[in-house]
Design a protein around this motif. Structure first.
Motif, PDB file in Angstrom:
ATOM      1  N   LEU A 182       0.811  -1.219   0.000  1.00  0.00           N
ATOM      2  CA  LEU A 182       0.000   0.000   0.000  1.00  0.00           C
ATOM      3  C   LEU A 182       0.847   1.272   0.000  1.00  0.00           C
ATOM      4  O   LEU A 182       0.503   2.248  -0.661  1.00  0.00           O
ATOM      5  N   VAL A 183       1.951   1.263   0.720  1.00  0.00           N
ATOM      6  CA  VAL A 183       2.813   2.450   0.787  1.00  0.00           C
ATOM      7  C   VAL A 183       3.409   2.774  -0.575  1.00  0.00           C
ATOM      8  O   VAL A 183       3.681   3.935  -0.882  1.00  0.00           O
ATOM      9  N   ALA A 184       3.574   1.766  -1.419  1.00  0.00           N
ATOM     10  CA  ALA A 184       4.132   1.984  -2.761  1.00  0.00           C
ATOM     11  C   ALA A 184       3.119   2.579  -3.727  1.00  0.00           C
ATOM     12  O   ALA A 184       3.473   2.914  -4.862  1.00  0.00           O
ATOM     13  N   SER A 185       1.889   2.774  -3.299  1.00  0.00           N
ATOM     14  CA  SER A 185       0.838   3.298  -4.169  1.00  0.00           C
ATOM     15  C   SER A 185       1.032   4.788  -4.443  1.00  0.00           C
ATOM     16  O   SER A 185       1.582   5.522  -3.621  1.00  0.00           O
ATOM     17  N   ASN A 186       0.554   5.232  -5.590  1.00  0.00           N
ATOM     18  CA  ASN A 186       0.531   6.660  -5.896  1.00  0.00           C
ATOM     19  C   ASN A 186      -0.670   7.357  -5.269  1.00  0.00           C
ATOM     20  O   ASN A 186      -0.745   8.576  -5.264  1.00  0.00           O
ATOM     21  N   ASN A 187      -1.608   6.582  -4.765  1.00  0.00           N
ATOM     22  CA  ASN A 187      -2.822   7.119  -4.173  1.00  0.00           C
ATOM     23  C   ASN A 187      -2.575   7.466  -2.705  1.00  0.00           C
ATOM     24  O   ASN A 187      -2.149   6.610  -1.918  1.00  0.00           O
ATOM     25  N   LYS A 188      -2.851   8.709  -2.336  1.00  0.00           N
ATOM     26  CA  LYS A 188      -2.581   9.193  -0.983  1.00  0.00           C
ATOM     27  C   LYS A 188      -3.323   8.385   0.085  1.00  0.00           C
ATOM     28  O   LYS A 188      -2.756   8.046   1.127  1.00  0.00           O
ATOM     29  N   ARG A 189      -4.566   8.057  -0.170  1.00  0.00           N
ATOM     30  CA  ARG A 189      -5.354   7.311   0.811  1.00  0.00           C
ATOM     31  C   ARG A 189      -4.765   5.911   1.058  1.00  0.00           C
ATOM     32  O   ARG A 189      -4.673   5.458   2.195  1.00  0.00           O
ATOM     33  N   ARG A 190      -4.338   5.268  -0.014  1.00  0.00           N
ATOM     34  CA  ARG A 190      -3.718   3.944   0.136  1.00  0.00           C
ATOM     35  C   ARG A 190      -2.392   4.036   0.894  1.00  0.00           C
ATOM     36  O   ARG A 190      -2.087   3.182   1.725  1.00  0.00           O
ATOM     37  N   ARG A 191      -1.595   5.065   0.565  1.00  0.00           N
ATOM     38  CA  ARG A 191      -0.330   5.255   1.286  1.00  0.00           C
ATOM     39  C   ARG A 191      -0.580   5.466   2.766  1.00  0.00           C
ATOM     40  O   ARG A 191       0.092   4.864   3.614  1.00  0.00           O
ATOM     41  N   ASN A 192      -1.539   6.333   3.105  1.00  0.00           N
ATOM     42  CA  ASN A 192      -1.856   6.580   4.510  1.00  0.00           C
ATOM     43  C   ASN A 192      -2.307   5.308   5.207  1.00  0.00           C
ATOM     44  O   ASN A 192      -1.903   5.032   6.341  1.00  0.00           O
ATOM     45  N   THR A 193      -3.143   4.535   4.536  1.00  0.00           N
ATOM     46  CA  THR A 193      -3.589   3.258   5.096  1.00  0.00           C
ATOM     47  C   THR A 193      -2.385   2.340   5.316  1.00  0.00           C
ATOM     48  O   THR A 193      -2.272   1.687   6.357  1.00  0.00           O
ATOM     49  N   ARG A 248       7.081   9.473  10.216  1.00  0.00           N
ATOM     50  CA  ARG A 248       7.657  10.485   9.309  1.00  0.00           C
ATOM     51  C   ARG A 248       7.044  10.365   7.911  1.00  0.00           C
ATOM     52  O   ARG A 248       6.649  11.351   7.294  1.00  0.00           O
ATOM     53  N   GLY A 249       6.943   9.129   7.409  1.00  0.00           N
ATOM     54  CA  GLY A 249       6.344   8.913   6.093  1.00  0.00           C
ATOM     55  C   GLY A 249       4.890   9.339   6.048  1.00  0.00           C
ATOM     56  O   GLY A 249       4.444   9.951   5.067  1.00  0.00           O
ATOM     57  N   LEU A 250       4.161   9.052   7.103  1.00  0.00           N
ATOM     58  CA  LEU A 250       2.755   9.463   7.172  1.00  0.00           C
ATOM     59  C   LEU A 250       2.640  10.982   7.149  1.00  0.00           C
ATOM     60  O   LEU A 250       1.804  11.535   6.425  1.00  0.00           O
ATOM     61  N   ARG A 251       3.490  11.661   7.887  1.00  0.00           N
ATOM     62  CA  ARG A 251       3.461  13.134   7.898  1.00  0.00           C
ATOM     63  C   ARG A 251       3.838  13.700   6.541  1.00  0.00           C
ATOM     64  O   ARG A 251       3.237  14.671   6.080  1.00  0.00           O
ATOM     65  N   LYS A 252       4.829  13.123   5.892  1.00  0.00           N
ATOM     66  CA  LYS A 252       5.234  13.598   4.561  1.00  0.00           C
ATOM     67  C   LYS A 252       4.120  13.383   3.550  1.00  0.00           C
ATOM     68  O   LYS A 252       3.907  14.210   2.658  1.00  0.00           O
ATOM     69  N   THR A 253       3.410  12.271   3.656  1.00  0.00           N
ATOM     70  CA  THR A 253       2.290  12.002   2.763  1.00  0.00           C
ATOM     71  C   THR A 253       1.195  13.029   2.975  1.00  0.00           C
ATOM     72  O   THR A 253       0.561  13.475   2.030  1.00  0.00           O
ATOM     73  N   GLU A 254       0.974  13.403   4.226  1.00  0.00           N
ATOM     74  CA  GLU A 254      -0.065  14.397   4.531  1.00  0.00           C
ATOM     75  C   GLU A 254       0.290  15.776   3.992  1.00  0.00           C
ATOM     76  O   GLU A 254      -0.587  16.521   3.589  1.00  0.00           O
ATOM     77  N   THR A 255       1.563  16.137   3.971  1.00  0.00           N
ATOM     78  CA  THR A 255       1.949  17.476   3.526  1.00  0.00           C
ATOM     79  C   THR A 255       2.083  17.574   2.010  1.00  0.00           C
ATOM     80  O   THR A 255       1.989  18.646   1.456  1.00  0.00           O
TER      81      THR A 255
END
Length: 76
Positions: A16-27, A64-71
């Motif tokens: 999921l983290v490898a996805s281009n979709n923000k929601r999938r990455r966050n999940t 850190r990755g979750l925060r970067k995805t959010e920003t």
């Protein structure tokens, strides 16, 4: 009982983290954090101190990755 669910959560979250979709990455990052807790619990059970230390470090990186995805904006 924890080892296989932790394994499955780690593999799923990496996917999921490898996805281009923000929601999938966050999940994915959320599931990664859950797997960190499961692996740390397993480490406590087996007194695997290096595993516990690794999970703490990985949890920090996952936050850190979750925060970067959010920003950053959604790319897909």
């Amino acid at each position: 009982m924890l080892q296989w669910p932790a394994f499955a959560a780690s593999v799923l979250s990496a996917w999921l983290v490898a996805s281009n979709n923000k929601r999938r990455r966050n999940t994915g990052f959320g599931i990664f954090l859950a797997s960190n807790v499961m692996w740390a619990a397993w480490g406590l059970h087996t007194q695997a101190w290096a595993l516990i230390s690794l999970q703490v470090c990985l949890a920090v990186m996952n936050v850190r990755g979750l925060r970067k995805t959010e920003t950053n904006g959604d790319k897909g």
